[in-house]
Motif scaffolding. Structure first.
Motif, PDB file in Angstrom:
ATOM      1  N   PRO A 193       0.833  -1.210   0.000  1.00  0.00           N
ATOM      2  CA  PRO A 193       0.000   0.000   0.000  1.00  0.00           C
ATOM      3  C   PRO A 193       0.867   1.260   0.000  1.00  0.00           C
ATOM      4  N   THR A 194       0.304   2.346  -0.488  1.00  0.00           N
ATOM      5  CA  THR A 194       0.971   3.654  -0.365  1.00  0.00           C
ATOM      6  C   THR A 194      -0.082   4.745  -0.464  1.00  0.00           C
ATOM      7  N   PHE A 195       0.066   5.788   0.339  1.00  0.00           N
ATOM      8  CA  PHE A 195      -0.868   6.908   0.333  1.00  0.00           C
ATOM      9  C   PHE A 195      -0.470   7.945  -0.708  1.00  0.00           C
ATOM     10  N   SER A 196      -1.467   8.662  -1.215  1.00  0.00           N
ATOM     11  CA  SER A 196      -1.217   9.826  -2.062  1.00  0.00           C
ATOM     12  C   SER A 196      -0.724  10.976  -1.191  1.00  0.00           C
ATOM     13  N   PRO A 197      -0.061  11.990  -1.785  1.00  0.00           N
ATOM     14  CA  PRO A 197       0.458  13.111  -0.990  1.00  0.00           C
ATOM     15  C   PRO A 197      -0.610  13.903  -0.249  1.00  0.00           C
ATOM     16  N   ASP A 198      -1.842  13.919  -0.757  1.00  0.00           N
ATOM     17  CA  ASP A 198      -2.901  14.631  -0.027  1.00  0.00           C
ATOM     18  C   ASP A 198      -3.574  13.741   1.021  1.00  0.00           C
TER      19      ASP A 198
ATOM     20  N   SER B 255       4.364  -4.015  -8.719  1.00  0.00           N
ATOM     21  CA  SER B 255       4.837  -4.012  -7.340  1.00  0.00           C
ATOM     22  C   SER B 255       5.261  -2.610  -6.945  1.00  0.00           C
ATOM     23  N   LEU B 256       5.162  -2.320  -5.659  1.00  0.00           N
ATOM     24  CA  LEU B 256       5.725  -1.143  -5.005  1.00  0.00           C
ATOM     25  C   LEU B 256       5.345   0.192  -5.656  1.00  0.00           C
ATOM     26  N   PRO B 257       4.077   0.557  -5.712  1.00  0.00           N
ATOM     27  CA  PRO B 257       3.712   1.894  -6.197  1.00  0.00           C
ATOM     28  C   PRO B 257       4.175   2.965  -5.217  1.00  0.00           C
ATOM     29  N   ARG B 258       4.707   4.069  -5.749  1.00  0.00           N
ATOM     30  CA  ARG B 258       5.135   5.204  -4.933  1.00  0.00           C
ATOM     31  C   ARG B 258       4.812   6.489  -5.694  1.00  0.00           C
ATOM     32  N   VAL B 259       4.068   7.400  -5.052  1.00  0.00           N
ATOM     33  CA  VAL B 259       3.632   8.635  -5.693  1.00  0.00           C
ATOM     34  C   VAL B 259       4.637   9.744  -5.390  1.00  0.00           C
ATOM     35  N   SER B 260       4.957  10.546  -6.397  1.00  0.00           N
ATOM     36  CA  SER B 260       5.856  11.680  -6.184  1.00  0.00           C
ATOM     37  C   SER B 260       5.201  12.668  -5.222  1.00  0.00           C
TER      38      SER B 260
ATOM     39  N   HIS C  11      12.313   1.518  -4.706  1.00  0.00           N
ATOM     40  CA  HIS C  11      12.579   2.892  -5.128  1.00  0.00           C
ATOM     41  C   HIS C  11      11.868   3.876  -4.204  1.00  0.00           C
ATOM     42  N   SER C  12      12.398   5.082  -4.116  1.00  0.00           N
ATOM     43  CA  SER C  12      11.747   6.140  -3.339  1.00  0.00           C
ATOM     44  C   SER C  12      12.035   7.496  -3.976  1.00  0.00           C
ATOM     45  N   TRP C  13      11.214   8.475  -3.624  1.00  0.00           N
ATOM     46  CA  TRP C  13      11.292   9.831  -4.177  1.00  0.00           C
ATOM     47  C   TRP C  13      11.982  10.776  -3.194  1.00  0.00           C
ATOM     48  N   SER C  14      12.641  11.794  -3.749  1.00  0.00           N
ATOM     49  CA  SER C  14      13.103  12.911  -2.930  1.00  0.00           C
ATOM     50  C   SER C  14      11.920  13.827  -2.630  1.00  0.00           C
ATOM     51  N   SER C  15      12.057  14.666  -1.623  1.00  0.00           N
ATOM     52  CA  SER C  15      10.940  15.506  -1.194  1.00  0.00           C
ATOM     53  C   SER C  15      10.541  16.543  -2.238  1.00  0.00           C
ATOM     54  N   ASN C  16      11.464  16.899  -3.154  1.00  0.00           N
ATOM     55  CA  ASN C  16      11.121  17.876  -4.190  1.00  0.00           C
ATOM     56  C   ASN C  16      10.678  17.227  -5.498  1.00  0.00           C
TER      57      ASN C  16
END
Length: 505
Positions: A287-292, A347-352, A402-407
């Motif tokens: 699972p992964t949450f959206s930024p909002d 696999s592994l969804p990640r939202v910017s 994988h992961s995103w930077s904060s910007n």
């Protein structure tokens, strides 16, 4: 002025003068770029990255020099056995003045009694920095046993690595799944298994131990994703197994006998879920949450007879709404990738963090892709729902976590492109249109590091600062804290049967 001072001033003047003159006389050109490891040719880098030290891989040269140029500023680095150790202070000065520009890198070698230069390559310095730290687990890439492991933090603009916690401090147990809320070093969690089992949550310098196995879940909490508010964490609960191939390039399979998704209420110490996340007939995971914080993405596949049916398990990518005020999930499930139609597995969804893109990994089947050589990174433009592969970032070996930077301008991901055996952290720039630049390995002090170091870098995560919690405080909580028992909410009745094919369609 006495004689000794005169000599000292003279030597200082000579050393300064010598540092400003070319140490070799170039008499020829080699009409190709040098072969180097790591391959840093024509990559895009952040302004806050450590020197990209490298070595020559083709030829045995009597001497070597590297010339680094940015505008009118130049730096000379003498090679040592074909390796270049770029001075940190000079490198920082060059990068500081080169944001939005490029560094020209020219390698010169002595061959046949002459000094010759290769064609230059360039390092493109982005205007946007990366987060200053990454965190990762170091682990021997074995199958069933571990000797030593730990969770570490590395500062990106130099080579300093700090231990967050090492299992030699806690009886040689397993520790995994470190995760941060919005890349905040003060909001971290990870799990310990076997000795001192539990989920450990840090809030600045405070450590809380959670006992997360309940009588309604198949396991303690596993794969995490923080809600942006910090009030919730989405987790999986998994009955995970592994099997070995006698003759297959993927070597090993890791698969679930059952798995579900739950959301942990940080303040209430409760788990909540919904029928489409907690079904006997489906595997729900990652699972992964959206930024909002209003959408929960997850992967789902129909249950198969395992282990014989492992190649038939193909995960779709779905989403469901989530109300942070009431902890309620929506009834409708949206399918972003339909595995039944596309015949592959997500696999592994990640939202910017800016909410524009969703990055995921795609393979032929399953969801644990670190051993799947065909695993590649894919992107979705969320506004248009367009899917596309990140060709520039992918390789012939596995691309996994994988992961995103904060910007939202950098990704870090695990890749086995170096040798097919060890997972190493790679970075790639993502422009405003979602296109990836050529990836590059995390720089190391020694150019041979990735050939000599016999551990994998697991779960690379960007972090915005230094983790403050001390190892001894974690150890104290592990040894002396009984832990808080997490409860399952009684708001809904479970389990519910629901087919993933019905969800996907």
């Amino acid at each position: 002025m006495n004689t000794m001072k005169i000599k000292l001033y003279f030597l200082l003047a000579v050393s300064i003068f010598a540092g400003c003159t070319r140490p070799v006389r170039i008499t020829g050109t080699i009409d190709e770029m040098p072969g180097i490891f790591p391959d840093y040719t024509d990559v895009t880098i952040p302004e806050n990255i450590a020197p990209l030290n490298f070595r020559l891989v083709n030829g045995d040269y009597a001497g070597s020099f590297l010339f680094v140029e940015s505008g009118d500023r130049k730096m000379e680095v003498k090679g040592r056995n074909g390796s270049f150790d770029i001075p940190l202070s000079g490198w920082r000065n060059l990068l500081r003045e080169s944001a939005g520009k490029s560094l020209k890198m020219t390698v010169c070698v002595k061959t046949g009694g002459e000094w010759k230069r290769f064609l230059p390559f360039y390092l493109h310095v982005a205007n946007e920095p990366a987060d200053p730290y990454i965190a990762y687990r170091l682990i021997v890439p074995g199958y069933t046993l571990w000797n030593e492991m730990g969770i570490y933090q590395r500062r990106l603009d130099n080579f300093r690595q700090y231990a967050v916690i090492e299992n030699r401090m806690t009886g040689g147990n397993c520790m995994n799944c470190h995760s941060f809320c919005n890349q905040d070093p003060d909001r971290m969690l990870f799990h310990m298994r076997k000795t001192y089992p539990g989920t450990y949550v840090t809030d600045g310098e405070r450590v809380e131990k959670l006992n997360t196995k309940t009588d309604r879940t198949v396991s303690a909490l596993v794969y995490p994703s923080w809600h942006p508010s910090g009030k919730y964490v989405a987790f999986t609960v998994n009955d995970t197994r592994q099997a070995f191939h006698a003759n297959d390039p993927n070597r090993i399979e890791v698969f679930d006998m059952s798995s579900d998704v739950v959301v942990y209420d940080v303040d209430g110490k409760e788990l909540v879920t919904a029928p489409h996340l907690f079904s006997k007939d489906c595997y729900e995971t990652f699972p992964t949450f959206s930024p909002d914080g209003k959408t929960l993405y997850f992967c789902t596949a129909d249950v198969r007879e395992m282990p014989d049916g492992f190649e038939k398990v193909k995960y779709s990518l779905c989403s469901v709404s989530f109300d942070p005020e009431t902890r309620a999930f929506g009834e409708a499930v949206d399918t972003l990738y339909n595995a039944g139609k596309m015949n592959k597995s997500v696999s592994l969804p990640r939202v910017s963090p800016d909410g524009k893109f969703l990055l995921y990994t795609l393979s032929a089947y399953g969801n644990f892709f670190v051993w799947h050589r065909d695993a590649d990174l894919y992107m979705i433009r969320l506004e248009t729902k367009e899917h596309y592969p990140l060709h520039e970032a992918n390789s012939d070996e596995a691309e996994s976590y994988h992961s995103w930077s904060s910007n939202s301008r950098w990704i870090v991901f695990g890749s086995r492109r170096t040798d097919g055996l060890y997972t190493h952290p790679c970075f790639a720039y993502i422009d405003e249109n979602g296109k990836a630049g050529k990836p590059f390995l995390l720089p190391q002090k020694e150019a041979n590091h990735y050939h000599d170091f016999m551990k994998s870098y697991n779960i690379p995560e960007f972090v915005k600062g230094r983790i403050r919690v001390k190892s001894h405080d974690i150890v104290d909580a592990a040894r002396n804290d009984r832990g808080v028992d997490v409860k399952f909410s009684d708001e809904r009745s479970f389990p519910v049967s629901k087919s993933a094919e019905n969800i996907a369609h």
